[in-house]
Design an enzyme around this catalytic site. Structure first.
Site, PDB file in Angstrom:
ATOM      1  N   GLY A   1       0.835  -1.202   0.000  1.00  0.00           N
ATOM      2  CA  GLY A   1       0.000   0.000   0.000  1.00  0.00           C
ATOM      3  C   GLY A   1       0.867   1.248   0.000  1.00  0.00           C
ATOM      4  O   GLY A   1       1.972   1.258  -0.565  1.00  0.00           O
ATOM      5  N   SER A   2       0.388   2.278   0.667  1.00  0.00           N
ATOM      6  CA  SER A   2       1.073   3.575   0.617  1.00  0.00           C
ATOM      7  C   SER A   2       2.410   3.581   1.334  1.00  0.00           C
ATOM      8  O   SER A   2       3.168   4.539   1.194  1.00  0.00           O
ATOM      9  CB  SER A   2       0.182   4.654   1.207  1.00  0.00           C
ATOM     10  OG  SER A   2      -1.032   4.703   0.495  1.00  0.00           O
ATOM     11  N   THR A   3       2.726   2.531   2.132  1.00  0.00           N
ATOM     12  CA  THR A   3       4.021   2.546   2.806  1.00  0.00           C
ATOM     13  C   THR A   3       5.163   2.453   1.797  1.00  0.00           C
ATOM     14  O   THR A   3       6.311   2.729   2.123  1.00  0.00           O
ATOM     15  CB  THR A   3       4.164   1.379   3.807  1.00  0.00           C
ATOM     16  OG1 THR A   3       3.972   0.148   3.114  1.00  0.00           O
ATOM     17  CG2 THR A   3       3.153   1.485   4.933  1.00  0.00           C
TER      18      THR A   3
ATOM     19  N   LYS B   1       5.389   4.372  -0.743  1.00  0.00           N
ATOM     20  CA  LYS B   1       5.543   5.670  -1.403  1.00  0.00           C
ATOM     21  C   LYS B   1       6.874   6.385  -1.115  1.00  0.00           C
ATOM     22  O   LYS B   1       7.490   6.914  -2.037  1.00  0.00           O
ATOM     23  CB  LYS B   1       4.345   6.574  -1.075  1.00  0.00           C
ATOM     24  CG  LYS B   1       3.077   6.138  -1.829  1.00  0.00           C
ATOM     25  CD  LYS B   1       1.868   6.962  -1.444  1.00  0.00           C
ATOM     26  CE  LYS B   1       0.631   6.482  -2.213  1.00  0.00           C
ATOM     27  NZ  LYS B   1      -0.607   7.071  -1.684  1.00  0.00           N
TER      28      LYS B   1
END
Lengths: 365, 625
Positions: free
Chosen positions: B331-333, B335
């Site tokens: 997921g967004s980790t 980014k």
């Protein structure tokens, strides 16, 4: 039917002196087994039944018309091969090896069948091409030998593989394998030896190393070797007496009634007992070689020599491993160890010898 | 088939050859018989005295002695695994098991023997060896031992013994970290044989499985000893003649701080998930938790079938070590790592901005890749993209740099292959690229695939351990270390402590100003306006973090259950963080399965762990270093 005619039926086709020696070895076997199993009547009676069955089968094959041996050779070989392949796929595994085949009505070890089928087939083959033997015949014979040996090694059953290999080798050797070829094989083998070590599994190396120093692992791989050396050594010249071997009676000795029965025998009957057994074995082998040298056809001669020398290898490998000069491979002491299959195949072989003995004049052409 | 006619001439020459060969064979036979004879005479005549002594006067039995297993401590010297001695009822090895169950029944009249015990005995019987006693009951209380002793005369073959058992004071809390000690299986024995270790184990022995117990088995085990005891003609022991003492196993000192485990456990509550915390300066592991755990005591005597079934079939899958064997979309980790890829590859600069309408479209396509914020984030630079977790920015970034750059930077932080942690069974996760897709699915890679990878929602899969290692790398800025749990191995004989050295996995080779940019953005994530602001409120130190939420798109392994289905379809909550932001001492990754949003579900757990680690404290024990 008179007593004489019954005796004639029973013994006409028997080589009586050899039969006497066989029975004497069985006598020893019964004594030692009873002691090794700590007086188990149950085991003893099973053993006696095994012996009886084996003797009846020996009588049957000795009385078979000689030509039949020719005829059954090849079919027996192919049936054996088929069963070996079947064992590979649907055999019963026990103790990490897949050796037994359950055919519904009987459970058998196809590798044992090969101890008879391989020498018969190879002898038949050489006999058939006796006049025109060339190198290619020998090569084909080796192929016929290597296939079942490889299948048996795959199970894995090193002991039986060695015996089948030996039985086939003797045929090829006495059929006149050119000495240069033999020499080439020996040289190749010696050259391959250092490389073979690299290819061995850790546990296989362990077996060899155990032979050099059994005390490295006194409870594991070295245990058999140490305990059987103590049993034999403490037996001395006269032995400790029947049923008095401490090593075997106190359960120090594993597999005392099967592969390591020689240690029980040596502990309780000493060197003296071993000498007696040695003489009996010696006589059987002498008689076998004698029969071979008088045999009239190439087929008969080859089969006789192979059966006899394989019998010797049996005894040599077993005694060698019990006394600690050979690695431990599963080879029983012929005619003494507990176990029906080996008794049957051994006596079938000796029955063939008797058959050849009694038919040497009849087949003379 | 009839054999062809034979020629007499040919045969006679064959016979001469045959006789020669027979002669040679006879010579060989005589030599072989001579060797055997010499060996037998050597054993029975020359060495007769020696072997007589060994066999007749001293009937020596070899009794194995199991070494004491090494203990395991945490970084402050708190015991995590130890041994304790307890009474056992043991039966001497029997040749025939004729009246075996009769004896067991007799004892059960005095002392409780459960069906579990019986099942275990049955197992032992199948594997017994000639050397090892059969344990009928383990861990007798003093009272039970006294009852037995009073009646011992009725059971001549049964004796009261004592054995060492393994105890884990923290039970479930350390189950996935430490593993357990269980009975050796046939497979184990085969493996040991291949490693040349077979002689150090009995067939009825136990060995470490999973976790630290499994990985460091050879250090913890020690060496089997033997007593050589004299027995009389009935087989009873008279005296010990010689002892080959066992060597106890080595003690292990872990970098784990058990208080962090406890803090994390408490913060997790009943939720499933994993937490891995590392020291970014050397890769040592500070906390390692996978929830739920299991009770390691169930395994110590040999687990019963019922217990095993229950563990196996539980929908919570307590036997799966989620920290290393659970793979999740990052997921967004992901980014911060991809933002770095953008900066380092030159596709982005600190001053680069874009306008976010709330979606991204690939040139020439109408499909809209939507941002989580419907109307977009307005003007976005790299800093804001991380703080607000702007999807559109990363869709475009992925589009601009391409999958190969994303793949390269994923690999550089350790994604896509096991990290080399000192626990076995680590999964590789997945850092996807076109070659992988071609091989796995036989399909072409599409630009759309790259776009989804860009926000950590594509084919990419990570384990919590990988995420923690990568975060530690980010915190460190220069090096990624191989995570290591064991810091010291202590020999029990001379107390000498052998320390493990940090093992660099990769040198990151990043530009300092780029790292600094990401660093500041991640700090702002935890400040008002950031996605983890709530969890960071009131902290006495600054910390840097990134939230993530991973969509659940499959129900692999779980049974369909209506009451639970909603909860299990919820998103996984993720959070990565390190603190103190200025000089990071701890970096971690938290995953809460079906926890919902990373900021609200996962970040508070990280906060608890940071507080525990960074708040000045009264030392529990002396630091072993």
């Amino acid at each position: 039917m008179t007593l004489g005619s019954i005796r004639s039926i029973l013994l006409k086709k028997m080589t009586v002196s050899m039969l006497v020696a066989i029975l004497a070895v069985f006598g020893i076997s019964v004594l030692v087994l009873f002691s090794a199993s700590q007086g188990s009547w149950e085991k003893l009676s099973t053993h006696l039944v095994n012996i009886l069955v084996a003797i009846v089968l020996m009588w049957c094959i000795a009385n078979l018309p000689f030509q039949y041996l020719h005829r059954i050779a090849l079919p027996l070989y192919f049936v054996g091969l088929l069963l070996l392949v079947l064992t590979m796929f649907i055999g019963d595994a026990s103790k990490g090896a897949q050796r037994w085949l359950d055919l519904g009505f009987v459970r058998l070890q196809p590798s044992e069948l090969m101890k008879i089928a391989v020498p018969l087939t190879l002898a038949w083959y050489f006999d058939r091409y006796e006049k025109v033997l060339s190198l290619s015949n020998f090569i084909l014979a080796m192929v016929l030998l290597v296939i079942p040996v490889a299948l048996i090694l795959e199970q894995p059953d090193l002991g039986t593989a060695i015996l089948v290999l030996a039985s086939g080798f003797f045929i090829i050797f006495f059929a006149g394998l050119p000495l240069r070829v033999l020499l080439a094989f020996v040289v190749l083998f010696l050259l391959a030896l250092p490389f073979a070590w690299e290819f061995l599994h850790e546990y296989q190396r362990l077996r060899v190393l155990t032979l050099l120093n059994p005390y490295a692992d006194p409870l594991g791989s070295g245990y058999h070797t140490i305990q059987s050396a103590i049993a034999l050594g403490s037996g001395g010249f006269f032995g400790k007496g029947w049923m008095n071997g401490t090593q075997s009676q106190l359960n120090f000795l594993p597999e005392g009634s099967t592969d390591f029965i020689f240690a029980v025998f040596g502990e309780e009957f000493g060197l003296l007992g071993i000498l007696v057994l040695g003489v009996l074995y010696g006589f059987i082998i002498y008689k076998g070689l004698f029969i071979a040298s008088l045999a009239s056809t190439l087929f008969a001669r080859l089969v006789a020599i192979s059966v006899t020398l394989t019998f010797f290898i049996y005894a040599f490998v077993n005694i060698g491993m019990v006394t600690g000069i050979l690695p431990v491979v599963g080879v029983p002491l012929p005619l003494v160890s507990y176990g029906g299959t080996s008794a049957v195949t051994l006596l079938l072989g000796l029955g063939i010898l008797m058959n050849i003995d009694k038919n040497r004049r009849l087949v003379q052409t | 088939m009839r054999p062809p006619n034979r020629s007499t001439r040919h045969r006679s020459s064959g016979i001469i050859d045959f006789k020669k060969r027979l002669g040679a064979t006879l010579v060989a036979l005589v030599i072989l018989v001579g060797i055997l004879a010499a060996r037998i005479i050597y054993l029975q005549i020359i060495r007769f005295e020696h072997y007589s002594v060994m066999s007749n006067d001293n009937r020596i039995k070899v009794v194995p002695r199991i070494p004491g297993r090494g203990m395991i401590f945490d970084r402050n010297g708190v015991v995590l695994a130890e041994n304790y001695s307890a009474y056992t009822l043991e039966l001497e090895p029997l040749e025939e098991e004729a009246d075996f169950w009769g004896v067991v029944d007799g004892i059960s009249n005095l002392i409780e023997i459960t069906n579990d015990d019986r099942e275990r005995i049955q197992e032992t019987l199948a594997r017994r060896s000639r050397f090892a006693n059969i344990v009928i009951r383990g861990e007798l209380s003093d009272e039970e031992a006294a009852i037995f002793l009073a009646n011992a005369y009725t059971f001549p073959k049964v004796k009261l013994g004592a054995r060492l058992y393994r105890r884990y004071p923290f039970g479930e809390l350390t189950s996935h970290l430490l593993g357990y000690v269980g009975r050796v299986t046939d497979q184990d024995l085969e493996d040991l044989e291949r490693q040349g270790q077979r002689s150090n184990y009995l067939r009825t022995d136990r060995k470490g499985k999973l976790g630290i117990e499994g990985y460091y088995e050879s250090a913890l085990r020690g060496k089997l000893g033997y007593d050589y005891v004299e027995v009389n003609s009935k087989g009873k022991t008279i005296r010990t003649i010689e002892s080959d003492l066992p060597t106890n196993g080595k003690n292990l000192y872990l970098s784990i701080d058990i208080r962090l485990q406890q803090a994390a456990e408490e913060a997790f509550g009943d939720r499933r998930g994993a937490l891995v915390a590392l020291d970014p300066n050397d890769g040592s592991v500070l906390a390692f938790l996978s929830k739920p755990g299991f009770d390691p005591v169930l395994f110590s005597l040999g687990i019963t079938r019922d217990n095993w079934k229950a563990l196996q079939s539980s929908p919570d899958r307590p036997l799966v070590n989620r920290a290393i064997a659970g793979t999740y979309p990052p997921g967004s980790t992901i980014k911060p790592f991809f933002a770095l890829a953008g900066l380092e590859s030159g596709a982005r600069t600190a001053s680069w901005t874009m306008s976010d309408p709330g979606y991204f479209t690939i040139k020439g396509s109408k499909h809209r890749f939507r941002d989580w914020k419907k109307n977009g984030h307005g003007v976005v630079d790299t800093h804001k993209a991380i703080v607000e977790s702007c999807d559109t920015y990363f869709y475009k970034l992925a589009n601009d740099v391409g999958i190969d750059v994303l793949h390269e930077y994923s690999r550089r932080f350790g994604f896509g292959s096991p990290t080399g942690l000192d626990i076995l069974g680590e999964y590789a996760g997945l850092a996807p690229n076109p070659q992988w897709k071609q091989k796995r699915f036989g399909q072409k890679w599409f630009l759309g695939d790259t776009i989804s990878v860009g926000i950590g929602q594509g084919y990419n899969l990570v384990t919590p351990t990988q995420l923690a290692v990568a975060t530690a790398g980010l915190a460190n800025g220069a090096n990624v270390f191989v995570p290591r749990i064991v810091q010291g191995i202590q020999d029990n004989r001379d107390q000498e402590l052998e320390l493990t050295t940090p093992l660099p996995m990769f040198s990151l080779k990043l530009h300092a100003e780029n790292v600094e940019l990401i660093h500041h953005a991640m700090i702002d994530v935890t400040r008002p306006g950031g996605t983890a602001a709530a969890a960071a409120a009131g902290a006495k130190y600054t910390f840097a973090g990134k939230t993530g939420t991973a969509q659940v798109f499959s129900l692999k392994g779980a049974e369909y259950n209506e009451a639970q289905i909603d909860e299990r379809l919820r998103d996984h909550a993720l959070f990565i963080a390190y603190a103190p932001a200025e000089h990071p001492k701890i970096a971690l990754a938290v995953l809460v399965e079906n926890g919902g949003h990373g900021g609200s579900a996962a970040a508070p757990i990280a906060r608890k762990v940071f507080d525990t680690y960074l708040t000045p404290r009264v030392p529990i024990g002396e630091d072993f270093r």
